[in-house]
Design an enzyme around this catalytic site. Sequence first.
Site, short mmCIF file in Angstrom:
data_model
loop_
_atom_site.label_atom_id
_atom_site.label_comp_id
_atom_site.label_asym_id
_atom_site.label_seq_id
_atom_site.Cartn_x
_atom_site.Cartn_y
_atom_site.Cartn_z
N CYS A 54 0.83 -1.21 0.00
CA CYS A 54 0.00 0.00 0.00
C CYS A 54 0.87 1.26 0.00
O CYS A 54 2.09 1.21 0.13
CB CYS A 54 -0.93 -0.01 1.21
SG CYS A 54 -0.05 0.21 2.78
N ALA A 57 3.08 1.74 2.93
CA ALA A 57 4.25 0.85 2.87
C ALA A 57 5.35 1.48 2.03
O ALA A 57 6.54 1.41 2.38
CB ALA A 57 3.86 -0.51 2.29
N ARG A 88 11.76 -5.18 6.43
CA ARG A 88 12.62 -4.88 5.28
C ARG A 88 14.05 -4.78 5.79
O ARG A 88 14.32 -4.15 6.80
CB ARG A 88 12.17 -3.58 4.63
CG ARG A 88 12.90 -3.23 3.33
CD ARG A 88 12.02 -2.26 2.57
NE ARG A 88 12.61 -1.69 1.38
CZ ARG A 88 13.28 -0.54 1.37
NH1 ARG A 88 13.52 0.11 2.48
NH2 ARG A 88 13.73 -0.06 0.23
N HIS A 186 6.09 6.19 -2.47
CA HIS A 186 7.45 6.65 -2.82
C HIS A 186 7.39 8.12 -3.20
O HIS A 186 8.21 8.93 -2.78
CB HIS A 186 8.00 5.89 -4.03
CG HIS A 186 8.09 4.40 -3.88
ND1 HIS A 186 8.02 3.54 -4.94
CD2 HIS A 186 8.26 3.63 -2.79
CE1 HIS A 186 8.14 2.30 -4.51
NE2 HIS A 186 8.29 2.33 -3.21
#
Length: 534
Positions: A54, A57, A88, A186
Site C-alpha cells: 500500500c 508501505a 525490510r 514513494h
Amino acid sequence: MALEDKVKGMLEEYPAKTMKNRRKHIFVKDSLLGDQEIEADTRTVPGIMTNRGCCYAGCKGVVIGPLKDMVHIVHGPIGCSYYAWGTRRNKAEADDDGKNYLNYCFSTDMQESDIVFGGESKLEKACEEAFEIFKPNAMTISSTCPVGLIGDDVHAVARRMQAKLGITVFAMSCEGYKGVSQSGGHHIANNSLMQHVIGKGEKDISGFKVNILGEYNIGGDGWEIGRILDKIGYTVITIMTGDGSYETMKDAHKADLNLVQCHRSINYVANMLETKYGTPWLKVNFIGFNSTIEALRNMAKFFGNEELTAKTEQVIKEEMAEIKDEIEKYRAQCEGKTAFLFVGASRAHHYQNLLSEIGIETLAAGYEFAHRDDYEGRKIIPKIKSNADNKNIENITVEKDEKNYKLYLTPEKYEKLKEEMPLGDYKGMIHDMKDGTILVDDLNHYETEKMIKFLKPDLFCSGVKDKYVAHKMGVVAKQLHSYDYSGPYAGFKGAVIFARDVAAGLTTPTWSYITPPWDKSPILEGELGGEAAC
Ligand code: CFM
C-alpha cells in the site's frame, strides 16, 4: 505450443472482463512488432491475489523508514506499525552521533475512541514522548488509512511540534488507500524530502561529490557500493535512503552528480534536484560486476579527471582479480539454467545482468507496481495518461535555487555525454530483454503458478509471499526483496555471494527428494491442425 498460446491459455481461464484487463499487462517480446506497450500502475482487479503493498508501505516502509537518525511515528492502529516493523532488511549503523532508531517501532496505537473523537492530541503526546526519550535529529509522522478517513490534521500537528521541540518535524498524508500500490507512497516521501530536508545543510564538502539515490542498503548492498566508491576516491554525501540520515541528506544539494540505482522509487527526487540545483543524474546498476564496471566507467567519464579514471581502472582490475575464480566456480554450476523474475520494480531488471554473468538466462520478468517508463523507458513519460488514482498523489514543482544552482558540465558537454551514457535517462527493462521472453505487470498468484508450470524455470526470483509455492513445485526460489537473510549482492563482492547462494540452491540434493507435479502426471501437449480446428 508457442509461448504466446500458453499465455493466451492462461488468460482464457479468467472471466471475459478480467481477461481483457490482464491481456494488457503481459506480452511476449517480439522486436518485429516495434515498440510494445504494457499497461502498468493501474488498479489490480478486485479479488485477484496481488503481491502489491500500500501507499503507506511505500512511504514509511521503503523511502522514509531507513533514515536512521530520525524517529518515524506511525499515526494509526498498531497493526500498520507491527506489519511494517523490521520486515525490510534496510541495514544501518549509527554515525558519530550514535543515533540509530531503526530497531524501534513508534506508533500512536489508535483506538476506537481516537477514531470517534480524533487522534491529534494523542499524536502530539507521542511526538513529545519520543523526543524526550530519544532526542532524534528530526521526526516524521506517517498517516495510515483511518487518519485520512477521520481527517486528523497531521500537518498542523507537525508544525506545532516543530515549533515546540526545535527540530524538523514533518508529516506525510500517505494513507494506505491512496493510489494503486506502494508506488504512490514513494512519490509522497520524495516530495517531503525535497520540501523538508534537502538543501538545509551548510557543511563544506569537497572532492568528487556524489549521492546514491534509490539504494536502500538491503543486506548491506549500500555498504559494498560505498566501499568501492570510497576506494576510488569519491565523496558520497548521502545515500537515499539506505543507511541514510537526516544529517547527511541535508547537504544532498551539494553533489556534482546523482547516481540513480532504483529508478522507480526515487526518480522524482533526481528530477527535482536537477531542476532546483542543476545536478545531473546518471542511471547506474551496481547489481552484477559488468554493470558495476559500466557504472564506474561512466562516472569517471562524467568527471573527466585523469587521476580518477586511472584509479577507477585500477580498482576494477583489483576487484575482478579477487572475485574471478569464485565466480567461475559458481558459473560452472549455474551455466545453462533459466530464471523467472518477479519483484517490486527495479530489481527484476537489475538482476538479469548478474544472472547472465553466471550463465543463467531470464525467461520472464515482471514488476509489481512499476510504471510504464520502467518497462518502456522514459521516452514514454509524455504519453502516460493520468487517472483518478495517480491524480490523488500530489505532484510538487520546484524552482531554480539561484544561490545553490550550479552546473558541473557545460550544456554542450552534457549533451555529448548523454549520447554515451544514460545521463538523465533510463531505457527501461524491455530494451534489455531478448525476443521470446515474457514481460508481465502486477503478476498474481494464479499466473505465478501457471507460468512456473509452462516455463519450467530452474530458478524463481521473487519474495516470501510466493517462495514456498515455488518450492512445493520443485523450483528453487530466491528472495530478491530480503535476499533470504543473506547479502550483500551488489558490487563485486556481492556478486560472489549471490552466485554462491544461487549455486547452492540449484545444486542442493534436497531437490532429488521432490517430484514436481508435472513429472507425476505428465502434461500432454499437442497442436490442433487442419481446417476443422474449431
Ligand atoms: Fe526500488 Fe527497492 Fe525495488 Fe522498491 Fe520494494 Fe525493495 Fe523491491 Mo521489495 S525500492 S522498487 S518498493 S529496488 S522493498 S529495496 S525489493 S519491492 S524491487
